[in-house]
Design a protein around this motif. Structure first.
Motif, PDB file in Angstrom:
ATOM      1  N   ILE A  87       0.871  -1.180   0.000  1.00 41.66           N
ATOM      2  CA  ILE A  87       0.000   0.000   0.000  1.00 41.66           C
ATOM      3  C   ILE A  87       0.905   1.226   0.000  1.00 41.66           C
ATOM      4  N   LYS A  88       0.787   2.023  -1.039  1.00 43.52           N
ATOM      5  CA  LYS A  88       1.644   3.208  -1.189  1.00 43.52           C
ATOM      6  C   LYS A  88       0.990   4.406  -0.506  1.00 43.52           C
ATOM      7  N   PHE A  89       1.792   5.189   0.196  1.00 46.42           N
ATOM      8  CA  PHE A  89       1.319   6.380   0.899  1.00 46.42           C
ATOM      9  C   PHE A  89       1.752   7.610   0.117  1.00 46.42           C
ATOM     10  N   THR A  90       0.794   8.247  -0.565  1.00 52.02           N
ATOM     11  CA  THR A  90       1.097   9.406  -1.385  1.00 52.02           C
ATOM     12  C   THR A  90       1.441  10.597  -0.492  1.00 52.02           C
ATOM     13  N   GLY A  91       2.453  11.330  -0.904  1.00 55.13           N
ATOM     14  CA  GLY A  91       2.908  12.472  -0.117  1.00 55.13           C
ATOM     15  C   GLY A  91       3.922  12.099   0.949  1.00 55.13           C
ATOM     16  N   HIS A  92       4.289  10.827   1.045  1.00 60.35           N
ATOM     17  CA  HIS A  92       5.296  10.399   2.022  1.00 60.35           C
ATOM     18  C   HIS A  92       6.657  10.942   1.593  1.00 60.35           C
ATOM     19  N   PRO A  93       7.467  11.451   2.517  1.00 57.77           N
ATOM     20  CA  PRO A  93       8.735  12.073   2.143  1.00 57.77           C
ATOM     21  C   PRO A  93       9.823  11.102   1.670  1.00 57.77           C
ATOM     22  N   ASN A  94       9.669   9.814   1.919  1.00 57.95           N
ATOM     23  CA  ASN A  94      10.732   8.859   1.567  1.00 57.95           C
ATOM     24  C   ASN A  94      10.134   7.464   1.361  1.00 57.95           C
ATOM     25  N   MET A  95       9.198   7.335   0.419  1.00 55.32           N
ATOM     26  CA  MET A  95       8.483   6.080   0.221  1.00 55.32           C
ATOM     27  C   MET A  95       9.368   5.069  -0.498  1.00 55.32           C
ATOM     28  N   LYS A  96      10.117   4.309   0.301  1.00 56.59           N
ATOM     29  CA  LYS A  96      10.932   3.227  -0.236  1.00 56.59           C
ATOM     30  C   LYS A  96      10.914   2.081   0.772  1.00 56.59           C
ATOM     31  N   ARG A  97      11.401   0.942   0.335  1.00 54.33           N
ATOM     32  CA  ARG A  97      11.381  -0.237   1.199  1.00 54.33           C
ATOM     33  C   ARG A  97      12.136   0.020   2.497  1.00 54.33           C
ATOM     34  N   LEU A  98      11.651  -0.618   3.546  1.00 55.47           N
ATOM     35  CA  LEU A  98      12.248  -0.444   4.866  1.00 55.47           C
ATOM     36  C   LEU A  98      12.994  -1.701   5.305  1.00 55.47           C
ATOM     37  N   LEU A  99      12.407  -2.868   5.105  1.00 51.55           N
ATOM     38  CA  LEU A  99      12.985  -4.124   5.587  1.00 51.55           C
ATOM     39  C   LEU A  99      13.616  -4.959   4.474  1.00 51.55           C
ATOM     40  N   LEU A 100      13.032  -4.909   3.300  1.00 57.58           N
ATOM     41  CA  LEU A 100      13.523  -5.690   2.173  1.00 57.58           C
ATOM     42  C   LEU A 100      14.328  -4.796   1.240  1.00 57.58           C
ATOM     43  N   TRP A 101      15.093  -5.378   0.370  1.00 57.63           N
ATOM     44  CA  TRP A 101      15.949  -4.630  -0.523  1.00 57.63           C
ATOM     45  C   TRP A 101      15.160  -4.101  -1.723  1.00 57.63           C
ATOM     46  N   GLU A 102      15.628  -2.978  -2.267  1.00 52.05           N
ATOM     47  CA  GLU A 102      15.030  -2.438  -3.486  1.00 52.05           C
ATOM     48  C   GLU A 102      15.207  -3.487  -4.581  1.00 52.05           C
ATOM     49  N   GLY A 103      14.181  -3.713  -5.352  1.00 52.70           N
ATOM     50  CA  GLY A 103      14.218  -4.734  -6.378  1.00 52.70           C
ATOM     51  C   GLY A 103      13.553  -6.034  -5.948  1.00 52.70           C
ATOM     52  N   PHE A 104      13.267  -6.176  -4.650  1.00 54.21           N
ATOM     53  CA  PHE A 104      12.542  -7.366  -4.184  1.00 54.21           C
ATOM     54  C   PHE A 104      11.163  -7.360  -4.830  1.00 54.21           C
ATOM     55  N   GLU A 105      10.756  -8.490  -5.361  1.00 54.35           N
ATOM     56  CA  GLU A 105       9.472  -8.558  -6.047  1.00 54.35           C
ATOM     57  C   GLU A 105       8.375  -9.001  -5.096  1.00 54.35           C
ATOM     58  N   GLY A 106       7.353  -8.186  -4.999  1.00 53.66           N
ATOM     59  CA  GLY A 106       6.192  -8.529  -4.192  1.00 53.66           C
ATOM     60  C   GLY A 106       6.220  -7.928  -2.802  1.00 53.66           C
ATOM     61  N   HIS A 107       5.215  -8.290  -2.057  1.00 52.37           N
ATOM     62  CA  HIS A 107       5.025  -7.781  -0.701  1.00 52.37           C
ATOM     63  C   HIS A 107       4.615  -8.977   0.160  1.00 52.37           C
ATOM     64  N   PRO A 108       5.515  -9.510   0.980  1.00 45.84           N
ATOM     65  CA  PRO A 108       5.361 -10.826   1.587  1.00 45.84           C
ATOM     66  C   PRO A 108       4.248 -11.013   2.622  1.00 45.84           C
ATOM     67  N   LEU A 109       3.640  -9.970   3.131  1.00 43.00           N
ATOM     68  CA  LEU A 109       2.544 -10.176   4.086  1.00 43.00           C
ATOM     69  C   LEU A 109       1.164 -10.194   3.410  1.00 43.00           C
ATOM     70  N   ARG A 110       1.140 -10.045   2.108  1.00 41.34           N
ATOM     71  CA  ARG A 110      -0.133 -10.132   1.377  1.00 41.34           C
ATOM     72  C   ARG A 110      -0.551 -11.596   1.242  1.00 41.34           C
ATOM     73  N   LYS A 111      -1.823 -11.830   1.281  1.00 43.12           N
ATOM     74  CA  LYS A 111      -2.319 -13.200   1.175  1.00 43.12           C
ATOM     75  C   LYS A 111      -2.127 -13.796  -0.206  1.00 43.12           C
ATOM     76  N   ASP A 112      -1.880 -12.951  -1.218  1.00 44.75           N
ATOM     77  CA  ASP A 112      -1.655 -13.480  -2.567  1.00 44.75           C
ATOM     78  C   ASP A 112      -0.155 -13.577  -2.889  1.00 44.75           C
ATOM     79  N   PHE A 113       0.719 -13.377  -1.912  1.00 50.35           N
ATOM     80  CA  PHE A 113       2.162 -13.496  -2.138  1.00 50.35           C
ATOM     81  C   PHE A 113       2.523 -14.970  -2.240  1.00 50.35           C
ATOM     82  N   LEU A 114       3.245 -15.324  -3.281  1.00 48.18           N
ATOM     83  CA  LEU A 114       3.651 -16.720  -3.473  1.00 48.18           C
ATOM     84  C   LEU A 114       5.104 -16.912  -3.188  1.00 48.18           C
TER      85      LEU A 114
END
Length: 147
Positions: A120-147
């Motif tokens: 979920i992207k937060f528009t207007g966030h001053p630094n919207m980038k990954r926090l725990l995973l590396w840039e280039g990681f594909e997907g979002h692992p806490l989503r129920k559709d993540f494989l």
């Protein structure tokens, strides 16, 4: 003094009078609002004399498969009351909601974590980038559709 839950219906009534067309529903502890009214609702809650919600305890998100809820837990340090504001987002792709970092600086890392793990992207966030995973990681692992 212990924290008490401010009845969601009381908050919803105040919001309906001050931020028209913002409330979708409410119950004992929660108020669901429309996503496009988030900033206006939060600004009102921060300035309301009866229960000034000046502290953001947490921002989180839940994947319900057919929709996501972004959940804001707010506290009034003066009245020791708390309320939970929820925003439902439908769909699975390109989910966006306004950032509340300008209102509560503590939302910064929490919004980045939600982006990183839930997509979920937060528009207007001053630094919207990954926090725990590396840039280039594909997907979002806490989503129920993540494989």
């Amino acid at each position: 003094m212990a924290l008490t839950d401010l009845h969601g219906d009381i908050v919803a009534d105040k919001l309906s009078g001050s931020v028209p067309d913002s409330v979708e529903k409410s119950d004992l502890r929660n108020v669901w609002i429309k996503s496009e009214k988030l900033i206006e609702v939060c600004q009102f809650l921060m300035s309301e004399d009866d229960f000034r919600m000046d502290y953001l305890n947490a921002v989180t998100a839940v994947d319900f498969i057919d929709h996501f809820d972004v959940i804001y837990q707010l506290t009034s340090t003066s009245t020791q009351q708390r309320v939970t504001i929820r925003v439902s987002l439908t769909g699975r792709d390109n989910l966006q909601i306004d950032s509340v970092t300008k209102l509560w600086g503590g939302a910064n890392l929490q919004e980045r974590e939600i982006w990183d793990l839930m997509g979920i992207k937060f528009t207007g966030h001053p630094n919207m980038k990954r926090l725990l995973l590396w840039e280039g990681f594909e997907g979002h692992p806490l989503r129920k559709d993540f494989l």
